[in-house]
Design an enzyme around this catalytic site. Sequence first.
Site, PDB file in Angstrom:
ATOM      1  N   CYS A  93       0.863  -1.087  -0.041  1.00 52.27           N
ATOM      2  CA  CYS A  93      -0.243  -0.236  -0.032  1.00 52.27           C
ATOM      3  C   CYS A  93       0.822   1.285  -0.060  1.00 52.27           C
ATOM      4  O   CYS A  93       1.022   1.952   0.807  1.00 52.27           O
ATOM      5  CB  CYS A  93      -0.996  -0.067   1.186  1.00 52.27           C
ATOM      6  SG  CYS A  93      -1.629  -1.564   1.580  1.00 52.27           S
ATOM      7  N   ALA A  94       1.680   1.394  -0.996  1.00 48.53           N
ATOM      8  CA  ALA A  94       2.660   2.482  -1.234  1.00 48.53           C
ATOM      9  C   ALA A  94       2.502   3.708  -1.238  1.00 48.53           C
ATOM     10  O   ALA A  94       3.518   4.560  -0.994  1.00 48.53           O
ATOM     11  CB  ALA A  94       3.743   1.626  -2.238  1.00 48.53           C
ATOM     12  N   ALA A  95       1.691   4.290  -2.019  1.00 50.82           N
ATOM     13  CA  ALA A  95       1.300   5.748  -2.401  1.00 50.82           C
ATOM     14  C   ALA A  95       1.363   6.371  -1.178  1.00 50.82           C
ATOM     15  O   ALA A  95       0.777   5.967  -0.027  1.00 50.82           O
ATOM     16  CB  ALA A  95       0.065   5.992  -3.204  1.00 50.82           C
ATOM     17  N   PRO A  96       2.018   7.671  -0.962  1.00 52.23           N
ATOM     18  CA  PRO A  96       2.868   8.291  -2.140  1.00 52.23           C
ATOM     19  C   PRO A  96       4.073   7.896  -2.352  1.00 52.23           C
ATOM     20  O   PRO A  96       4.754   8.231  -3.450  1.00 52.23           O
ATOM     21  CB  PRO A  96       2.654   9.864  -1.873  1.00 52.23           C
ATOM     22  CG  PRO A  96       2.510   9.882  -0.405  1.00 52.23           C
ATOM     23  CD  PRO A  96       1.888   8.594   0.004  1.00 52.23           C
ATOM     24  N   GLY A  97       4.836   7.131  -1.598  1.00 49.26           N
ATOM     25  CA  GLY A  97       5.934   6.585  -1.813  1.00 49.26           C
ATOM     26  C   GLY A  97       7.159   6.883  -0.974  1.00 49.26           C
ATOM     27  O   GLY A  97       8.359   6.402  -0.977  1.00 49.26           O
ATOM     28  N   GLY A  98       6.751   7.572   0.276  1.00 49.10           N
ATOM     29  CA  GLY A  98       7.578   7.602   1.332  1.00 49.10           C
ATOM     30  C   GLY A  98       8.445   6.505   1.852  1.00 49.10           C
ATOM     31  O   GLY A  98       9.684   6.374   2.125  1.00 49.10           O
ATOM     32  N   LYS A  99       7.366   5.451   2.304  1.00 47.61           N
ATOM     33  CA  LYS A  99       8.114   4.368   2.869  1.00 47.61           C
ATOM     34  C   LYS A  99       8.749   3.457   1.810  1.00 47.61           C
ATOM     35  O   LYS A  99       9.835   2.737   2.119  1.00 47.61           O
ATOM     36  CB  LYS A  99       7.225   3.618   3.724  1.00 47.61           C
ATOM     37  CG  LYS A  99       6.571   4.239   4.900  1.00 47.61           C
ATOM     38  CD  LYS A  99       5.648   3.172   5.539  1.00 47.61           C
ATOM     39  CE  LYS A  99       4.820   3.891   7.052  1.00 47.61           C
ATOM     40  NZ  LYS A  99       4.002   5.058   6.573  1.00 47.61           N
ATOM     41  N   ASP A 106      -5.044  -9.610  -6.157  1.00 46.09           N
ATOM     42  CA  ASP A 106      -4.457  -9.954  -7.266  1.00 46.09           C
ATOM     43  C   ASP A 106      -2.789 -10.249  -7.080  1.00 46.09           C
ATOM     44  O   ASP A 106      -2.500 -11.177  -7.657  1.00 46.09           O
ATOM     45  CB  ASP A 106      -4.069  -8.425  -8.171  1.00 46.09           C
ATOM     46  CG  ASP A 106      -5.393  -7.803  -8.537  1.00 46.09           C
ATOM     47  OD1 ASP A 106      -6.247  -8.640  -8.801  1.00 46.09           O
ATOM     48  OD2 ASP A 106      -5.468  -6.614  -8.458  1.00 46.09           O
ATOM     49  N   CYS A 112      -1.311   4.989  10.587  1.00 43.02           N
ATOM     50  CA  CYS A 112      -1.353   6.027  11.405  1.00 43.02           C
ATOM     51  C   CYS A 112      -2.310   6.452  12.178  1.00 43.02           C
ATOM     52  O   CYS A 112      -2.922   7.515  11.995  1.00 43.02           O
ATOM     53  CB  CYS A 112      -1.100   7.037  10.183  1.00 43.02           C
ATOM     54  SG  CYS A 112      -2.450   7.219   8.936  1.00 43.02           S
TER      55      CYS A 112
END
Length: 478
Positions: free
Chosen positions: A110-116, A164, A231
């Site tokens: 669940c990556a967006a926006p990409g910080g982690k 998926d 969070c």
Amino acid sequence: MQLPEEFTSYTRAMMGDRLYGLWAEGMSSPSPTSIRLHPTKSHGKVIKQDFHPERVAWCGSGYYLSERPNFTFDPLLHSGTYYVQEASSMFVDEVLRQHVTHPVVMLDLCAAPGGKSTTALTALPPGSLLFANEPIPLRAQILMENLQKYGHPDTIVTQNYPADYARSGLMFDVILTDVPCSGEGMFRKDPGAITEWSVTHVDNCYRLQREIVRHAWSCLRPGGLLIYSTCTLNTRENEQNIIWAMQELGAEPVAVSTDPTWGITSALDASCEAPVYRFIPGVSLGEGLFMAVLRKTSATDSHSQEPSFSSKKKKSRKEPSRPNLRSQFPMTGKWLREPDLYTYHLTGDRITAIPKRWESIYDAACRHLKVIHAGVGLATIKGRNLVPRHELALSEAMSPEAFPTVSVDADTAIAYLRKEAIGLPSDTPLGHVLVSYHGQPLGFVKHLGNRSNNLYPPEWKIRSTHIPENNREILTEI
């Protein structure tokens, strides 16, 4: 800050008066501003002392700033030289450095926006491969943009739902599930989260979180790690989900060594005996975050159909023949630092350079998932010509001698990032030219002599026409 009465009564009972008082005091103070430097792009640069930088204790490349500048108008942000990230989220750096010591295949589900995801790319051992995924199309585009700006070639970005992945047969050594949540830990930073909060929303979130974790668990190799984070503050979405994973999935909790001075709080639910890590505003310096690490100790639900992360491919599968694109476009051999480490793949009119050592995994991903970025975006074919792709300019894999480079000042850099026409020196060579700022590439122009075509992606451009009077740069040369 007006909070729902049901939320405040529950949170006070959960935390106790002392901890609740610290949290309430923290919520009344400004949200800290923090950035994380790119380990190679920021080389030779430091944060200006005007911002009184202080290091984030659990992330060596993270820094707090004493004030929040207008990041939009700093060209180095757009070059990927640093990333604006909430400090608590950087804790994934500490987790990975402690528990991942050899190259792995990791999935940020669940990556967006990409910080982690970009934090993980900084922390993972060299030779690792990261899948970064986001199912929502608009958010997936933002994720892809941030991963391309980061410029690490060992990355695959997908746009899929967790189910998926569960059906794909792909298996991972590490999976990060930063699951959708009720957002209680972000109330100070995002007041909109307050209006969306309700007990019903919390209940919907914890059910969705368990569904995501169950799908992720089926993609995790025996012995692999699942990093669970939210969070939010409540125990229903946090400790109770860890207890559920231990009881239902056989997950084994894994401890992370921390320093008491970091202000990390342990479990707030007495029934949870697992080590968990809570960042609470007013106690730790950041926004609210919960994180726990779980190990898969058995092969339950494992259903791998694809090869492990290896430079070897399955000999039993006949590989499809591909056109020898390098021989068709020999000039591209000079565009990469180590071209022999890559094979070229053609999708429509786009040529992508994929590292050979994980090409079989890329092939499997393309069969089962929607891949929207991978490796190094090299070029777009236009007739008999090649146009270098923007992500090549930002990639660490690009050879510094690949294209003529023109260094520009701040005003010209902003004009370029607005996708405006910019003037170049009279001795600039014709053809594709790299525009750089303070030594960092921003992108390409095609110089025609009397003018230059700005090739900056239109969807990335700065849309504001006003530059703030107090606009200040963050980094300076050493």
